[in-house]
Design a protein around this motif. Structure first.
Motif, PDB file in Angstrom:
ATOM      1  N   VAL A  28       0.902  -0.799   0.208  1.00  0.00           N
ATOM      2  CA  VAL A  28      -0.371  -0.169   0.219  1.00  0.00           C
ATOM      3  C   VAL A  28       0.775   1.096   0.267  1.00  0.00           C
ATOM      4  CG1 VAL A  28      -1.865   1.427   1.895  1.00  0.00           C
ATOM      5  CG2 VAL A  28      -1.966  -1.212   1.035  1.00  0.00           C
ATOM      6  N   PHE A  29       0.415   2.205  -0.939  1.00  0.00           N
ATOM      7  CA  PHE A  29       1.407   3.001  -1.143  1.00  0.00           C
ATOM      8  C   PHE A  29       0.100   4.870  -0.256  1.00  0.00           C
ATOM      9  CE2 PHE A  29       3.662   0.978  -4.526  1.00  0.00           C
ATOM     10  CZ  PHE A  29       4.940   1.297  -4.179  1.00  0.00           C
ATOM     11  N   LYS A  30       0.779   5.340   0.795  1.00  0.00           N
ATOM     12  CA  LYS A  30       0.264   6.221   1.462  1.00  0.00           C
ATOM     13  C   LYS A  30       0.457   7.392   0.474  1.00  0.00           C
ATOM     14  CE  LYS A  30      -1.860   3.916   5.113  1.00  0.00           C
ATOM     15  NZ  LYS A  30      -1.045   3.121   5.299  1.00  0.00           N
ATOM     16  N   SER A  88      -4.515   6.049  -1.249  1.00  0.00           N
ATOM     17  CA  SER A  88      -3.338   5.510  -0.745  1.00  0.00           C
ATOM     18  C   SER A  88      -4.027   4.963  -1.605  1.00  0.00           C
ATOM     19  CB  SER A  88      -3.547   4.537   0.566  1.00  0.00           C
ATOM     20  OG  SER A  88      -4.929   3.617   0.555  1.00  0.00           O
ATOM     21  N   THR A  89      -3.034   3.903  -1.894  1.00  0.00           N
ATOM     22  CA  THR A  89      -3.034   3.172  -3.465  1.00  0.00           C
ATOM     23  C   THR A  89      -2.672   1.773  -3.238  1.00  0.00           C
ATOM     24  OG1 THR A  89      -2.097   5.063  -5.144  1.00  0.00           O
ATOM     25  CG2 THR A  89      -1.776   2.975  -6.094  1.00  0.00           C
ATOM     26  N   LEU A  90      -3.469   0.572  -3.321  1.00  0.00           N
ATOM     27  CA  LEU A  90      -3.248  -0.800  -3.063  1.00  0.00           C
ATOM     28  C   LEU A  90      -1.968  -1.018  -4.032  1.00  0.00           C
ATOM     29  CD1 LEU A  90      -3.611  -3.501  -1.565  1.00  0.00           C
ATOM     30  CD2 LEU A  90      -5.908  -4.104  -2.845  1.00  0.00           C
ATOM     31  N   ALA A  91      -1.360  -1.261  -4.568  1.00  0.00           N
ATOM     32  CA  ALA A  91      -0.331  -0.868  -5.725  1.00  0.00           C
ATOM     33  C   ALA A  91      -0.006  -3.279  -5.579  1.00  0.00           C
ATOM     34  CB  ALA A  91       0.926  -1.046  -4.975  1.00  0.00           C
ATOM     35  N   LEU A  92      -0.007  -3.944  -4.781  1.00  0.00           N
ATOM     36  CA  LEU A  92       0.037  -5.341  -5.264  1.00  0.00           C
ATOM     37  C   LEU A  92      -0.832  -5.666  -4.091  1.00  0.00           C
ATOM     38  CD1 LEU A  92       4.093  -6.396  -4.501  1.00  0.00           C
ATOM     39  CD2 LEU A  92       1.993  -6.039  -6.771  1.00  0.00           C
ATOM     40  N   GLY A 110       0.965  -7.026 -17.666  1.00  0.00           N
ATOM     41  CA  GLY A 110      -0.045  -6.075 -17.130  1.00  0.00           C
ATOM     42  C   GLY A 110      -0.014  -4.516 -17.614  1.00  0.00           C
ATOM     43  N   PRO A 111      -1.100  -4.030 -17.134  1.00  0.00           N
ATOM     44  CA  PRO A 111      -0.973  -2.432 -18.051  1.00  0.00           C
ATOM     45  C   PRO A 111      -0.560  -1.935 -17.240  1.00  0.00           C
ATOM     46  CG  PRO A 111      -3.524  -3.669 -16.890  1.00  0.00           C
ATOM     47  CD  PRO A 111      -2.578  -4.089 -17.287  1.00  0.00           C
ATOM     48  N   SER A 112       0.041  -0.246 -17.103  1.00  0.00           N
ATOM     49  CA  SER A 112       0.959   0.123 -16.995  1.00  0.00           C
ATOM     50  C   SER A 112      -0.014   0.936 -15.548  1.00  0.00           C
ATOM     51  CB  SER A 112       0.612   2.066 -17.905  1.00  0.00           C
ATOM     52  OG  SER A 112       1.624   2.826 -17.177  1.00  0.00           O
ATOM     53  N   GLY A 113       0.403   0.836 -14.601  1.00  0.00           N
ATOM     54  CA  GLY A 113      -0.061   0.870 -13.143  1.00  0.00           C
ATOM     55  C   GLY A 113      -0.318  -0.851 -12.518  1.00  0.00           C
ATOM     56  N   CYS A 114      -0.230  -1.380 -13.182  1.00  0.00           N
ATOM     57  CA  CYS A 114      -0.921  -2.267 -12.709  1.00  0.00           C
ATOM     58  C   CYS A 114       0.044  -3.427 -11.077  1.00  0.00           C
ATOM     59  CB  CYS A 114      -1.474  -3.662 -13.725  1.00  0.00           C
ATOM     60  SG  CYS A 114       0.503  -4.520 -13.818  1.00  0.00           S
ATOM     61  N   GLY A 115       1.187  -2.729 -10.786  1.00  0.00           N
ATOM     62  CA  GLY A 115       1.879  -3.090 -10.220  1.00  0.00           C
ATOM     63  C   GLY A 115       3.123  -4.077 -10.371  1.00  0.00           C
ATOM     64  N   LYS A 116       3.751  -4.116 -11.624  1.00  0.00           N
ATOM     65  CA  LYS A 116       4.691  -4.754 -11.796  1.00  0.00           C
ATOM     66  C   LYS A 116       6.337  -4.562 -11.699  1.00  0.00           C
ATOM     67  CE  LYS A 116       4.187  -4.169 -16.519  1.00  0.00           C
ATOM     68  NZ  LYS A 116       3.592  -3.071 -16.608  1.00  0.00           N
ATOM     69  N   SER A 117       6.632  -3.042 -12.081  1.00  0.00           N
ATOM     70  CA  SER A 117       7.050  -1.794 -11.176  1.00  0.00           C
ATOM     71  C   SER A 117       7.648  -2.663  -9.609  1.00  0.00           C
ATOM     72  CB  SER A 117       7.651  -0.873 -11.335  1.00  0.00           C
ATOM     73  OG  SER A 117       7.493  -1.173 -13.001  1.00  0.00           O
ATOM     74  N   THR A 118       6.712  -2.620  -8.734  1.00  0.00           N
ATOM     75  CA  THR A 118       6.523  -2.371  -7.442  1.00  0.00           C
ATOM     76  C   THR A 118       7.209  -3.722  -7.275  1.00  0.00           C
ATOM     77  OG1 THR A 118       4.586  -0.904  -7.383  1.00  0.00           O
ATOM     78  CG2 THR A 118       5.298  -2.514  -4.976  1.00  0.00           C
ATOM     79  N   LEU A 119       6.566  -4.953  -7.640  1.00  0.00           N
ATOM     80  CA  LEU A 119       7.100  -6.234  -7.833  1.00  0.00           C
ATOM     81  C   LEU A 119       7.921  -6.788  -7.072  1.00  0.00           C
ATOM     82  CD1 LEU A 119       5.950  -8.984  -7.355  1.00  0.00           C
ATOM     83  CD2 LEU A 119       4.818  -9.660  -9.347  1.00  0.00           C
TER      84      LEU A 119
HETATM   85  P1  ADP Z   1       3.414  -0.522 -13.439  1.00  0.00           P
HETATM   86  O1  ADP Z   1       5.165  -1.020 -13.161  1.00  0.00           O
HETATM   87  O2  ADP Z   1       2.691  -1.812 -14.101  1.00  0.00           O
HETATM   88  O3  ADP Z   1       3.390   0.268 -14.291  1.00  0.00           O
HETATM   89  P2  ADP Z   1       3.693   0.392 -10.848  1.00  0.00           P
HETATM   90  O4  ADP Z   1       4.773  -1.274  -9.907  1.00  0.00           O
HETATM   91  O5  ADP Z   1       4.751   1.075 -11.279  1.00  0.00           O
HETATM   92  O6  ADP Z   1       3.109  -0.462 -11.957  1.00  0.00           O
HETATM   93  O7  ADP Z   1       2.206   0.914 -10.054  1.00  0.00           O
HETATM   94  C1  ADP Z   1       1.720   0.260  -9.310  1.00  0.00           C
HETATM   95  C2  ADP Z   1       0.496   1.351  -8.846  1.00  0.00           C
HETATM   96  O8  ADP Z   1       1.794   1.868  -7.467  1.00  0.00           O
HETATM   97  C3  ADP Z   1       0.039   2.805  -9.400  1.00  0.00           C
HETATM   98  O9  ADP Z   1      -1.309   3.135  -8.982  1.00  0.00           O
HETATM   99  C4  ADP Z   1       1.713   3.104  -9.514  1.00  0.00           C
HETATM  100  O10 ADP Z   1       0.850   4.540  -9.229  1.00  0.00           O
HETATM  101  C5  ADP Z   1       1.730   3.619  -7.662  1.00  0.00           C
HETATM  102  N1  ADP Z   1       2.580   3.694  -7.273  1.00  0.00           N
HETATM  103  C6  ADP Z   1       3.563   3.067  -7.841  1.00  0.00           C
HETATM  104  N2  ADP Z   1       5.172   3.655  -6.779  1.00  0.00           N
HETATM  105  C7  ADP Z   1       4.197   4.934  -5.965  1.00  0.00           C
HETATM  106  C8  ADP Z   1       5.038   5.365  -4.572  1.00  0.00           C
HETATM  107  N3  ADP Z   1       6.348   5.331  -5.022  1.00  0.00           N
HETATM  108  N4  ADP Z   1       4.021   5.974  -4.064  1.00  0.00           N
HETATM  109  C9  ADP Z   1       2.903   6.360  -4.093  1.00  0.00           C
HETATM  110  N5  ADP Z   1       2.010   5.234  -4.849  1.00  0.00           N
HETATM  111  C10 ADP Z   1       2.888   4.802  -6.310  1.00  0.00           C
END
Ligand code: ADP
Ligand code: MG
Length: 244
Positions: free
Chosen positions: A23-25, A31-35, A52-61
């Motif tokens: 969760v990103f606050k 807040s965003t539930l990224a995973l 998965g589409p942009s914003g789905c959580g790939k980079s976060t994972l």
């Molecule tokens: P992807 O790589 O699939 O495009 P991300 O993992 O970058 O997706 O992002 C997943 C979600 O988390 C998105 O809604 C993004 O806006 C949010 N997010 C990612 N990093 C942060 C951060 N550091 N702070 C707040 N929100 C974030």
């Protein structure tokens, strides 16, 4: 059976994620539930494409997998060891020795030359000077960056920095290679050369996880993990290409 503990058997998966949530606050009550409750095993020697589409959580994972970010809840075992039980020093050691990263923010060290950046993981590993030199030159040759060995990363284009990051990742011969949109900054020829290199590393025994929405990568990956809104929506063999 039952819950996995602080360590898994030696023949277990290289990655085990159990109920991982991030969760990103934001500033206010945003807040965003990224995973969202991601439970996945990656076996030793797997080649997994995370799509998965942009914003789905790939980079976060990938950031969680690379020990660059901590999940809000859930557990992660890397090479059989519970990451939440590692000391900061153990985590730093695992990050630099066990994992090779090809990320969008290249994490190249600005004060070091291209050559020194690629040499750095080998120095951490305690490789001999002769071995370091052979490996660094080999890796820079492979990505076509030997002519730029003495330059600093800041003087290179984004695509060239990406290639240096690739050389650094392959020079360390990591058992686990994590790549985030690795062809994002590259022309199609360099992108295909990179795909070829990653396939060779995989053939040499490395476990590879690539986040991408490039259909060419998705079509060739033996395994495919699809995310949508932070959830795993498909986990298995690569899909047949769909037209239309
Ligand atoms: P992807 O790589 O699939 O495009 P991300 O993992 O970058 O997706 O992002 C997943 C979600 O988390 C998105 O809604 C993004 O806006 C949010 N997010 C990612 N990093 C942060 C951060 N550091 N702070 C707040 N929100 C974030
Ligand atoms: Mg991303």
């Amino acid at each position: 059976g039952g819950e996995a503990g602080d360590s898994l058997p030696a023949d277990g998966p290289v990655i085990r994620l159990q109920g991982i949530t991030k969760v990103f606050k934001g500033d206010a009550d945003e807040s965003t539930l990224a995973l969202d409750n991601v439970t996945v095993d990656v076996a030793r020697g797997d080649y997994v494409c995370i799509s998965g589409p942009s914003g789905c959580g790939k980079s976060t994972l990938l950031s969680v997998l690379a020990l660059l970010d901590t999940p809000t809840s859930g557990r992660y075992w890397l090479n059989g060891r519970a990451v939440d039980r590692m000391t900061p020093a153990e985590r730093a050691r695992a990050r630099s020795l066990d994992v090779g990263l090809i990320f969008q923010s290249f994490n190249l060290i600005g004060d070091m030359t291209v050559y020194e950046n690629v040499e750095y993981p080998l120095t951490l590993r305690g490789a001999s000077p002769a071995d370091r030199r052979r490996t660094v030159e080999g890796a820079l040759e492979r990505v076509g960056m030997m002519a730029r060995a003495k330059q600093r990363p800041g003087s290179l284009s984004g695509g060239h920095q990406q290639l240096v990051a690739v050389a650094r990742a392959i020079a360390g011969r990591p058992a686990l290679l994590l790549a985030d949109e690795p062809t994002g900054n590259l022309d199609s020829k360099s992108g295909e050369a990179l795909m070829q290199m990653l396939s060779e590393l995989h053939a040499g025994g490395a476990t590879v996880c690539i986040a991408t929405h490039d259909p060419r990568w998705i079509a060739q990956a033996p395994k495919h993990l699809r995310l949508f809104d932070g959830r795993v929506v498909a986990d298995g063999a690569a899909p047949q290409p769909v037209s239309g």
